[in-house]
Scaffold this active site. Structure first.
Site, PDB file in Angstrom:
ATOM      1  CG  ASP A   1      50.169  62.978  79.732  1.00  0.00           C
ATOM      2  OD1 ASP A   1      50.706  61.947  80.551  1.00  0.00           O
ATOM      3  OD2 ASP A   1      49.401  63.883  80.050  1.00  0.00           O
TER       4      ASP A   1
ATOM      5  CE1 TYR B   1      42.447  61.059  81.776  1.00  0.00           C
ATOM      6  CE2 TYR B   1      41.049  59.562  80.605  1.00  0.00           C
ATOM      7  CZ  TYR B   1      41.230  60.472  81.228  1.00  0.00           C
ATOM      8  OH  TYR B   1      40.049  61.305  81.840  1.00  0.00           O
TER       9      TYR B   1
ATOM     10  CG  HIS C   1      43.103  60.831  86.460  1.00  0.00           C
ATOM     11  ND1 HIS C   1      43.129  61.657  87.175  1.00  0.00           N
ATOM     12  CD2 HIS C   1      43.473  60.770  85.122  1.00  0.00           C
ATOM     13  CE1 HIS C   1      43.268  62.669  86.289  1.00  0.00           C
ATOM     14  NE2 HIS C   1      43.554  62.433  85.019  1.00  0.00           N
TER      15      HIS C   1
ATOM     16  NE  ARG D   1      33.394  62.106  78.978  1.00  0.00           N
ATOM     17  CZ  ARG D   1      34.557  62.321  79.213  1.00  0.00           C
ATOM     18  NH1 ARG D   1      35.397  63.312  78.630  1.00  0.00           N
ATOM     19  NH2 ARG D   1      35.136  61.200  79.784  1.00  0.00           N
TER      20      ARG D   1
ATOM     21  CD  GLU E   1      46.637  65.566  84.533  1.00  0.00           C
ATOM     22  OE1 GLU E   1      47.216  65.217  83.569  1.00  0.00           O
ATOM     23  OE2 GLU E   1      45.281  65.784  84.440  1.00  0.00           O
TER      24      GLU E   1
ATOM     25  CD  GLU F   1      50.734  62.586  83.732  1.00  0.00           C
ATOM     26  OE1 GLU F   1      51.240  61.668  83.129  1.00  0.00           O
ATOM     27  OE2 GLU F   1      49.728  63.224  83.667  1.00  0.00           O
TER      28      GLU F   1
ATOM     29  CG  ASP G   1      50.390  66.627  82.078  1.00  0.00           C
ATOM     30  OD1 ASP G   1      50.730  67.806  81.761  1.00  0.00           O
ATOM     31  OD2 ASP G   1      49.387  66.264  81.731  1.00  0.00           O
TER      32      ASP G   1
ATOM     33  NE  ARG H   1      42.646  69.327  85.847  1.00  0.00           N
ATOM     34  CZ  ARG H   1      43.323  68.328  85.493  1.00  0.00           C
ATOM     35  NH1 ARG H   1      43.255  67.975  83.875  1.00  0.00           N
ATOM     36  NH2 ARG H   1      44.241  67.626  86.101  1.00  0.00           N
TER      37      ARG H   1
ATOM     38  CD  GLN I   1      42.150  68.948  80.683  1.00  0.00           C
ATOM     39  OE1 GLN I   1      42.547  69.267  81.861  1.00  0.00           O
ATOM     40  NE2 GLN I   1      42.108  67.474  80.493  1.00  0.00           N
TER      41      GLN I   1
ATOM     42  CE1 TYR J   1      37.243  66.061  76.858  1.00  0.00           C
ATOM     43  CE2 TYR J   1      36.381  68.262  77.387  1.00  0.00           C
ATOM     44  CZ  TYR J   1      36.269  66.909  77.211  1.00  0.00           C
ATOM     45  OH  TYR J   1      35.055  65.971  77.773  1.00  0.00           O
TER      46      TYR J   1
ATOM     47  CE  LYS K   1      46.010  67.756  80.359  1.00  0.00           C
ATOM     48  NZ  LYS K   1      46.191  67.069  81.769  1.00  0.00           N
TER      49      LYS K   1
ATOM     50  CB  THR L   1      55.422  68.949  81.256  1.00  0.00           C
ATOM     51  OG1 THR L   1      54.339  68.891  80.273  1.00  0.00           O
ATOM     52  CG2 THR L   1      55.349  67.492  81.936  1.00  0.00           C
TER      53      THR L   1
ATOM     54  CD  GLU M   1      41.545  62.135  89.933  1.00  0.00           C
ATOM     55  OE1 GLU M   1      42.659  62.720  89.448  1.00  0.00           O
ATOM     56  OE2 GLU M   1      41.299  61.083  90.151  1.00  0.00           O
TER      57      GLU M   1
HETATM   58 CA    CA Z   1      48.285  63.974  82.221  1.00  0.00          CA
END
Ligand code: CA
Length: 398
Positions: free
Chosen positions: A117, A119, A124, A133, A190, A192, A224, A228, A231, A235, A244, A248, A349
């Site tokens: 996967d 990014y 995004h 962050r 997600e 994708e 995906d 959260r 994650q 992560y 994750k 999927t 988001e």
């Molecule tokens: Ca993804």
């Protein structure tokens, strides 16, 4: 030339589309089908009748044998199918092998070898950086130099319609001292695109961007699903893991890359210029309009044309160290998000980290929610072709 199949001419499944899937009907064995209008062409008996050299691959309960044959065969099979379905004189031969799409069950269309996967959406990655962050630069220094990715879990890639069980795991809210164990409270989507590899390579080989279409057979919409809260805690420093890997989802129809020729567009622009092994001939992007549908309502419209990195660059990067490709390898683009708030491809988001409820006043997924991804792209006959839909419904944690 349009199709003679009833209702197919001018539809989003005319002969400029012709996605492949694996279907079954009643107790009959699963086999390869091609969608035309609201029908599925049962390819195996027609191919056997016409003594096509590759006829056996259509009897398989997976696209992998077809994928392994490589681009020249993919091209000749596609031309043969276009001829069958657009030349009225083939009608008597073909029509008995058309099955209404509502009468079939779509199976997982391919056996996933490895799953990666990426990014690749600047919007995004920037949004997620700001949310996760807030006190740092949103993008890490590597982001503009390479398509960032991680290896996912091939065994939990499922076909559209499969249930999505809310995962359990370690959760640690920012203000808590230590983690707890329980069901994810921040389950997300997600939106994708997934790219399906057909032609393999040996260890040590690299796939240049110019050889992308020699190896990639087609695309699917891909969700995906992401927890959260799991994650955010797990992560650092090795990237996504259990947040994750639980599920999927991919669509039951695989759109051949050849069907997307009319959808090719230039990338939005790359600065700085990438290293030479990532140089790519334009147009390297795809103009694909995605819709995120939550319980029947469109909540977002992510544009694939906004993606920063091209799929050909993802594949070149994936193999630049000599990692081999296997038939059935799947690599996903990363969440697709555009510039506008209404083009964000995740609830993270859309709700800005859970702080700004959207739609029906929600932040993340509730048990019983159903999410579908739909997409269309320009086709070669002047209309639009549809990508296969991918749907999943959230089931409560065990
Ligand atoms: Ca993804």
């Amino acid at each position: 030339m349009n199709s003679w199949v009833d209702g197919a001419a001018g539809s989003s499944y005319d002969v400029d589309n012709l996605p492949y899937g694996v279907f079954s009907r009643g107790d009959e064995p699963a086999r390869v089908g091609v969608r035309i209008g609201d029908f599925v062409l049962d390819v195996a008996p027609v191919a056997a009748g016409e003594m096509l050299e590759s006829a056996h691959v259509f009897e398989a309960p997976s696209l992998n044998p077809l994928l392994a044959l490589g681009r020249p065969v993919w091209g000749s099979v596609r031309s043969w199918l276009v001829g069958l379905l657009s030349d009225e004189t083939e009608r008597d031969l073909v029509e008995p092998n058309l099955v209404p799409v509502d009468d079939v069950q779509l199976r997982m269309p391919f056996e996933v070898a490895d799953y990666v996967d990426f990014y690749c959406s600047l919007q995004h990655a920037t949004n997620v950086g700001r949310i996760f962050r807030p006190d740092q630069e949103p993008l890490k220094p590597n982001w503009h130099h390479l398509p960032v990715g991680y290896h996912g879990r091939a065994g939990t890639v499922v076909v559209s319609g499969s249930p999505v069980r809310r995962p359990r795991g370690q959760l640690k809210p920012a203000d808590a001292e230590s983690p707890t164990y329980g069901p994810s409270e921040r389950l997300d989507i997600e939106a994708e695109l997934g790219f399906l590899v057909g032609a393999p390579t040996a260890i040590g080989e690299q796939v240049p961007t110019s050889a992308f279409a020699d190896h990639v057979f087609g695309v699917t919409l891909l969700n995906d699903w992401s927890a959260r809260d799991i994650q955010a805690w797990e992560y650092v420093p090795l990237g996504p893991f259990l947040g994750k890997s639980f599920t999927t989802s991919v669509s039951g129809w695989v759109t051949p890359l050849a069907a997307l020729d009319a959808a090719r567009v230039e990338l939005p622009g790359q600065d700085p210029e990438p290293l030479p092994y990532l140089a790519v001939e334009q147009p390297a992007g795809y103009d694909i309009d995605i819709e995120v549908v939550l319980n029947g309502e469109v909540v977002s419209r992510p544009p694939y044309s906004a993606m920063y990195w091209a799929a050909a660059q993802m594949l070149a990067h994936l193999t630049v160290n000599g990692a081999s490709l296997r038939t059935g390898d799947l690599f996903a683009s990363g969440t697709v998000s555009g510039d506008d708030p209404g083009q964000r491809g995740s609830f993270l988001e859309l709700s800005w980290g859970g702080k700004e409820p959207f739609g029906d006043g929600r932040t993340f997924l509730r048990d019983g929610d159903e999410v579908s991804l739909r997409a269309t792209a320009p086709g070669s006959l002047g209309g639009r072709i549809a990508l296969g839909e991918v749907t999943g419904r959230i089931e409560p944690a065990e």
